[in-house]
Write an enzyme that holds these catalytic residues in place. Structure first.
Site, PDB file in Angstrom:
ATOM      1  N   LYS A 112       0.846  -1.193   0.000  1.00 50.64           N
ATOM      2  CA  LYS A 112       0.000   0.000   0.000  1.00 50.64           C
ATOM      3  C   LYS A 112       0.883   1.246   0.000  1.00 50.64           C
ATOM      4  O   LYS A 112       1.971   1.209   0.549  1.00 50.64           O
ATOM      5  CB  LYS A 112      -0.913   0.008   1.238  1.00 50.64           C
ATOM      6  N   HIS A 150      -6.510 -13.276  -7.918  1.00 49.81           N
ATOM      7  CA  HIS A 150      -7.317 -12.249  -7.245  1.00 49.81           C
ATOM      8  C   HIS A 150      -8.724 -12.274  -7.837  1.00 49.81           C
ATOM      9  O   HIS A 150      -8.894 -12.504  -9.030  1.00 49.81           O
ATOM     10  CB  HIS A 150      -6.689 -10.867  -7.420  1.00 49.81           C
TER      11      HIS A 150
END
Length: 474
Positions: free
Chosen positions: A174, A293
């Site tokens: 992140k 994902h």
């Protein structure tokens, strides 16, 4: 009367069909080779459930709205889908579970794309239905044997990593967008050096102006090799190879292989099953693990009465191929009822799963020794969740802490260390016979006494909870 009064000289009657006469067959006993589907059907007012269920069977197999003369050129009774059972949904008005059996010959071998195109490709727009949801499918062994499945599976992955007896630890870098390639690689190095097994590209980091894919791969793999040398553990980073074209996807995968990447990543729903199956076969041929994902899944599976349940998407992924698949956390920020979640987690990694309505499993599924997929728990989790995650998901899972690693007040490496200490403490306590569900907080507090990194994490996240009622319930 089944048809309009219009007569034809060709030996058949033209007009609008009554689907019940042909496609509702309550006396039919499904064959072992049939593909079975359970739909949650909400008919339009005035449409009987038998007609609605038959319409689903018809429109997802051989039916069309009228009789056509070419019906006479084939054996429709052999190829048609059959609605063989209808049950009212408990606690719901005008909703029904409709069970449909499809002959195996309707589907191309080894093609999830074709299977979904048939079963859900057109019928969801049918006017006679107010809403429609595919709740579950039963894939017969005869059809499963035409699929490769996961490139490697759980046991092969453990052997490649030389890591046993505990869940694997991961972290999503992140911010997911905006970092330069060099700073991105730095974050990877710190997290892996601190004790994680994997770091990860987020689903929407591909090759943007601020960070081109080749630059990211180079800096990330430099970080992986350096952390690996320092810790003596095998490390990895999920390099996202999702791309605008399949040709570009394979170009990125080949470059990742050249750099020594042990694992790559793919967004299987946004990229599509054809691309995913092709990539899974490439990964098996080249000895590289494949992390999947599920970006976009909630668009398809979040609504309770319309769409496709995630357990179906998970089964399709196992057939198409992937070694990891995101599965929710139960305890984190993302949607997920525990019983329902563990139902599809078992469908991902077990070889034989019995039908269990309490967990949303409508059909017994025999996977015929197809390798399993490792569930990935991620989304709003931190060190206080560790005991529950270990107790819920067990050893064959990946516990992925993004903000729960990089949000540590001392930085990425201490955040990773805090998670590793918490995990090791929970595994030791479980192996000693302690109850993680009941004693989890005490176990974390005891470990924090000798780990300042864990103590700081515990203090930071002691008040963080995500307490919302799950939508995904029966």
């Amino acid at each position: 009367m089944a048809y309009s009064a219009t007569q034809s000289k060709s030996g058949y009657q033209a007009g609008v069909k009554d689907y019940r006469l042909t496609y509702y067959t309550p006396d039919y006993t499904p064959k072992d080779t049939d593909v079975l589907a359970c739909f949650r059907v909400t008919p339009q007012p005035g449409v009987p459930p038998e007609e609605a269920g038959a319409a689903v069977a018809a429109e997802s197999s051989t039916g069309t709205w009228t009789t056509v003369w070419t019906d006479l050129l084939t054996d429709l009774d052999r190829y048609k889908g059959r609605c063989y059972d209808i049950e009212p949904v408990p606690g719901e008005d005008n909703q029904y579970f409709c069970f449909v059996a499809y002959p195996l010959d309707l589907f191309e071998e080894g093609s999830v794309t074709n299977m979904l195109t048939s079963i859900v490709g057109n019928v969801f727009g049918f006017k006679a239905l107010k809403a429609l949801r595919l709740e579950d499918v039963r894939i017969p062994v005869a059809y499963l044997k035409t699929f490769q499945g996961p490139p490697h599976g759980i046991q092969v992955e453990r052997d490649k990593l030389n890591k046993y007896g505990r869940p694997l630890l991961g972290c999503t870098i992140k911010p997911k967008l905006g970092l330069s390639a060099k700073n991105y690689g730095r974050a990877v190095y710190e997290a892996l050096r601190g004790g994680l097994d994997f770091t990860k590209d987020d689903e929407n980091i591909n090759s943007q102006p601020f960070q081109r894919w080749r630059d990211r791969y180079l800096f990330v793999m430099e970080a992986v090799h350096k952390a690996q040398a320092e810790t003596g553990e095998i490390k990895g980073h999920y390099l996202n190879v999702t791309a605008p074209t399949c040709e570009e996807m394979f170009k990125r995968a080949e470059f990742a292989k050249e750099l020594g990447a042990p694992i790559i990543m793919h967004d299987y729903l946004t990229a599509g099953f054809t691309a995913n199956t092709s990539l899974a076969k490439w990964c098996r041929d080249n000895g590289i693990l494949l992390h999947i994902h599920r970006a976009m899944h909630a668009v398809i599976d979040r609504q309770k009465n319309h769409g496709i349940h995630f357990r179906v998407l998970a089964k399709c992924l196992r057939m198409s191929g992937g070694d990891h698949l995101h599965s929710g956390t139960v305890v984190g920020k993302l949607e997920g009822d525990r019983a329902i979640t563990m139902g599809f987690v078992d469908l991902m990694r077990e070889n034989y799963v019995e039908a269990d309505r309490s967990r949303g499993i409508f059909f017994t599924q025999d996977w015929a020794s197809m390798p399993g997929v490792m569930p990935v728990a991620s989304g709003g989790i931190h060190v206080w969740h560790m005991p529950a995650l270990v107790e819920i998901f067990g050893d064959d899972s990946v516990l992925q802490f993004g903000g729960g690693t990089l949000g540590h007040p001392w930085g990425n490496a201490p955040g990773a260390t805090a998670n590793r200490v918490a995990l090791e403490a929970c595994i030791q306590a479980r192996n000693e016979g302690r109850d993680l569900a009941r004693e989890g907080n005490d176990i974390i507090r005891e470990a924090a006494k000798w780990s300042p990194e864990l103590a700081a994490a515990c203090e930071l996240w002691k008040e963080i909870k995500f307490e919302f009622k799950a939508v995904d319930t029966l």
